[in-house]
Design a protein around this motif. Structure first.
Motif, PDB file in Angstrom:
ATOM      1  N   LEU A  65       1.240  -1.138  -0.030  1.00 21.08           N
ATOM      2  CA  LEU A  65       0.183   0.042   0.654  1.00 21.08           C
ATOM      3  C   LEU A  65       0.607   1.008  -0.315  1.00 21.08           C
ATOM      4  CD1 LEU A  65      -2.860   0.493   0.082  1.00 21.08           C
ATOM      5  CD2 LEU A  65      -3.396   0.322   2.569  1.00 21.08           C
ATOM      6  N   ALA A  66       0.960   1.869  -1.057  1.00 24.08           N
ATOM      7  CA  ALA A  66       2.049   2.769  -1.677  1.00 24.08           C
ATOM      8  C   ALA A  66       1.218   4.423  -1.924  1.00 24.08           C
ATOM      9  CB  ALA A  66       3.476   2.369  -1.542  1.00 24.08           C
ATOM     10  N   LYS A  67       0.918   5.392  -1.616  1.00 24.45           N
ATOM     11  CA  LYS A  67       0.525   6.330  -2.727  1.00 24.45           C
ATOM     12  C   LYS A  67       1.346   6.857  -4.092  1.00 24.45           C
ATOM     13  CE  LYS A  67      -0.578  11.700  -1.982  1.00 24.45           C
ATOM     14  NZ  LYS A  67       0.476  12.700  -1.002  1.00 24.45           N
ATOM     15  N   GLY A  68       1.061   6.730  -5.333  1.00 29.12           N
ATOM     16  CA  GLY A  68       1.484   7.042  -6.068  1.00 29.12           C
ATOM     17  C   GLY A  68       1.975   5.520  -7.516  1.00 29.12           C
ATOM     18  N   PHE A  69       1.858   4.828  -6.445  1.00 29.67           N
ATOM     19  CA  PHE A  69       2.265   2.957  -6.751  1.00 29.67           C
ATOM     20  C   PHE A  69       0.102   2.403  -6.912  1.00 29.67           C
ATOM     21  CE2 PHE A  69       5.966   3.915  -4.917  1.00 29.67           C
ATOM     22  CZ  PHE A  69       6.256   2.735  -6.305  1.00 29.67           C
ATOM     23  N   PRO A  70       0.164   1.494  -7.756  1.00 28.79           N
ATOM     24  CA  PRO A  70      -1.129   0.773  -8.116  1.00 28.79           C
ATOM     25  C   PRO A  70      -2.056   0.098  -6.989  1.00 28.79           C
ATOM     26  CG  PRO A  70       0.391   0.319 -10.042  1.00 28.79           C
ATOM     27  CD  PRO A  70       1.468   0.656  -8.712  1.00 28.79           C
ATOM     28  N   PHE A  71      -3.214  -0.263  -6.699  1.00 31.51           N
ATOM     29  CA  PHE A  71      -3.719  -0.770  -5.868  1.00 31.51           C
ATOM     30  C   PHE A  71      -3.604  -2.217  -5.851  1.00 31.51           C
ATOM     31  CE2 PHE A  71      -6.830  -2.666  -3.336  1.00 31.51           C
ATOM     32  CZ  PHE A  71      -6.918  -2.046  -1.726  1.00 31.51           C
ATOM     33  N   MET A  72      -2.849  -2.750  -5.300  1.00 32.13           N
ATOM     34  CA  MET A  72      -3.300  -4.542  -5.233  1.00 32.13           C
ATOM     35  C   MET A  72      -3.610  -4.890  -4.400  1.00 32.13           C
ATOM     36  SD  MET A  72       0.930  -4.635  -7.812  1.00 32.13           S
ATOM     37  CE  MET A  72       2.094  -4.471  -6.422  1.00 32.13           C
ATOM     38  N   ALA A  73      -4.270  -5.608  -4.723  1.00 33.49           N
ATOM     39  CA  ALA A  73      -4.447  -7.270  -3.972  1.00 33.49           C
ATOM     40  C   ALA A  73      -4.297  -8.474  -4.343  1.00 33.49           C
ATOM     41  CB  ALA A  73      -6.505  -6.990  -3.589  1.00 33.49           C
ATOM     42  N   LYS A  74      -3.768  -9.545  -3.947  1.00 35.87           N
ATOM     43  CA  LYS A  74      -3.097 -10.787  -3.451  1.00 35.87           C
ATOM     44  C   LYS A  74      -4.451 -11.146  -4.041  1.00 35.87           C
ATOM     45  CE  LYS A  74       0.923 -11.308  -1.481  1.00 35.87           C
ATOM     46  NZ  LYS A  74       1.924 -11.285  -0.297  1.00 35.87           N
ATOM     47  N   ALA A  75      -5.938 -11.363  -3.137  1.00 34.79           N
ATOM     48  CA  ALA A  75      -7.069 -11.835  -3.140  1.00 34.79           C
ATOM     49  C   ALA A  75      -7.874 -11.517  -2.514  1.00 34.79           C
ATOM     50  CB  ALA A  75      -6.842 -13.342  -1.943  1.00 34.79           C
ATOM     51  N   VAL A  76      -8.747 -11.561  -2.911  1.00 35.82           N
ATOM     52  CA  VAL A  76     -10.484 -10.996  -2.875  1.00 35.82           C
ATOM     53  C   VAL A  76     -11.499 -11.305  -2.875  1.00 35.82           C
ATOM     54  CG1 VAL A  76     -12.066  -9.370  -3.608  1.00 35.82           C
ATOM     55  CG2 VAL A  76     -10.033  -8.762  -4.064  1.00 35.82           C
ATOM     56  N   VAL A  77     -11.621 -12.044  -1.144  1.00 34.71           N
ATOM     57  CA  VAL A  77     -13.341 -12.705  -1.411  1.00 34.71           C
ATOM     58  C   VAL A  77     -14.404 -12.129  -0.828  1.00 34.71           C
ATOM     59  CG1 VAL A  77     -13.564 -14.687   0.642  1.00 34.71           C
ATOM     60  CG2 VAL A  77     -11.046 -14.478  -0.004  1.00 34.71           C
ATOM     61  N   ARG A  78     -15.539 -12.623  -1.289  1.00 38.79           N
ATOM     62  CA  ARG A  78     -17.386 -11.991  -1.331  1.00 38.79           C
ATOM     63  C   ARG A  78     -17.833 -12.755  -1.024  1.00 38.79           C
ATOM     64  NH1 ARG A  78     -17.771  -8.644  -6.272  1.00 38.79           N
ATOM     65  NH2 ARG A  78     -17.034  -7.391  -5.106  1.00 38.79           N
ATOM     66  N   ASN A  79     -18.486 -12.460  -0.492  1.00 37.11           N
ATOM     67  CA  ASN A  79     -19.520 -13.622   0.693  1.00 37.11           C
ATOM     68  C   ASN A  79     -19.037 -15.051   0.518  1.00 37.11           C
ATOM     69  OD1 ASN A  79     -21.647 -11.682   0.439  1.00 37.11           O
ATOM     70  ND2 ASN A  79     -21.884 -12.083  -1.865  1.00 37.11           N
ATOM     71  N   HIS A  80     -17.425 -15.271   1.108  1.00 35.53           N
ATOM     72  CA  HIS A  80     -17.591 -17.057   1.264  1.00 35.53           C
ATOM     73  C   HIS A  80     -16.450 -17.344  -0.599  1.00 35.53           C
ATOM     74  CE1 HIS A  80     -18.000 -17.051   5.550  1.00 35.53           C
ATOM     75  NE2 HIS A  80     -18.955 -16.758   5.017  1.00 35.53           N
ATOM     76  N   GLU A  81     -16.228 -16.273  -1.563  1.00 38.48           N
ATOM     77  CA  GLU A  81     -16.035 -16.683  -2.643  1.00 38.48           C
ATOM     78  C   GLU A  81     -15.021 -16.027  -3.172  1.00 38.48           C
ATOM     79  OE1 GLU A  81     -17.454 -16.921  -7.288  1.00 38.48           O
ATOM     80  OE2 GLU A  81     -18.711 -16.562  -5.736  1.00 38.48           O
TER      81      GLU A  81
END
Length: 184
Positions: free
Chosen positions: A149-165
Motif C-alpha cells: 500500500l503506497a501512494k503513487g503506486f497501483p492498488f494491488m490485492a493478492k486476493a479478494v473474498v466476497r461472500n466466502h468466494e
C-alpha cells in the motif's frame, strides 16, 4: 550495500508482509517470487540484490525483470521510472504504509482516479476488510489480502473474498497510482 533501491525493497517487503532484508524475509521473498511468477532465482541471488550477502556487481537484467514482474510491472525500466517519478518529491511524507506494523482495526482511506474511494479496516497482517466503497468494483464487506500500500503506486490485492468466494487478485490505479492514502 543494497543493489536495488530502498523504495523497491519496501514494495517487496509490503508484498510479502515481511522485512525482506533479513535472511528469513529474503527466503520468503524467494519462495513468493517463484510461486507467483513461475520463474526461478537463486536464494543467494535474492540475498545479494537485497544487500544481505556482499555483492559489488550489477545483477543480470533477467533477475531485475523477474523482480519487476513480481511487483506487477511489465519491465524493470517501468518499475524504476515509476519509482523515480512518484517518489522524488520534496516535502512529502513517506508514501508507503508498513502493513506489518499496523494495529488491528486501524482505518485507511484510499483514493484513486477517476473518483474512486475505499475505507479499509486492518484485520491482521496483510488482511483488510472494505468498510466503505465509492465508485469502485470493491464492495463493502469484501476481505482483501494486500500486496502493498503506497501512494503513487497501483492498488494491488493478492486476493479478494466476497461472500466466502475467492474472486482472485485485483489491481486498480494501474496508470496513475493511488492519489491519496491516509491512516485515520
Amino acid at each position: 550495500m543494497n543493489v536495488i533501491d530502498k523504495n523497491i525493497i519496501k514494495l517487496l517487503s509490503g508484498k510479502t508482509g515481511k522485512d525482506v532484508t533479513t535472511p528469513m524475509g529474503a527466503s520468503m521473498l524467494w519462495n513468493a517470487i517463484e510461486s507467483e511468477t513461475g520463474q526461478h532465482l537463486g536464494l543467494s541471488t535474492v540475498k545479494r540484490i537485497l544487500g544481505i550477502i556482499p555483492y559489488d556487481y550489477n545483477p543480470r537484467p533477467d533477475t531485475l525483470e523477474i523482480i519487476a514482474n513480481f511487483l506487477g510491472f511489465e519491465s524493470w525500466q517501468l518499475l524504476q521510472d515509476f519509482v523515480n517519478d512518484k517518489i522524488s518529491n520534496f516535502g512529502e511524507d513517506d508514501p508507503f504504509i508498513d502493513l506489518g506494523k499496523l494495529p488491528e482495526n486501524a482505518l485507511i482511506d484510499v483514493e484513486w482516479e477517476p473518483d474512486r474511494k475505499i475505507l479499509l479496516r486492518h484485520i491482521c497482517g496483510n488482511e483488510f476488510l472494505v468498510e466503505n466503497s465509492e465508485n469502485s468494483k470493491l464492495q463493502k464487506g469484501d476481505n482483501l489480502t494486500l500486496s502493498s500500500l503506497a501512494k503513487g503506486f497501483p492498488f494491488m490485492a493478492k486476493a479478494v473474498v466476497r461472500n466466502h468466494e475467492n474472486l482472485g487478485s485485483y489491481t486498480a490505479a494501474k496508470e496513475l497510482g493511488i492519489k491519496d492514502l491516509r491512516l485515520l
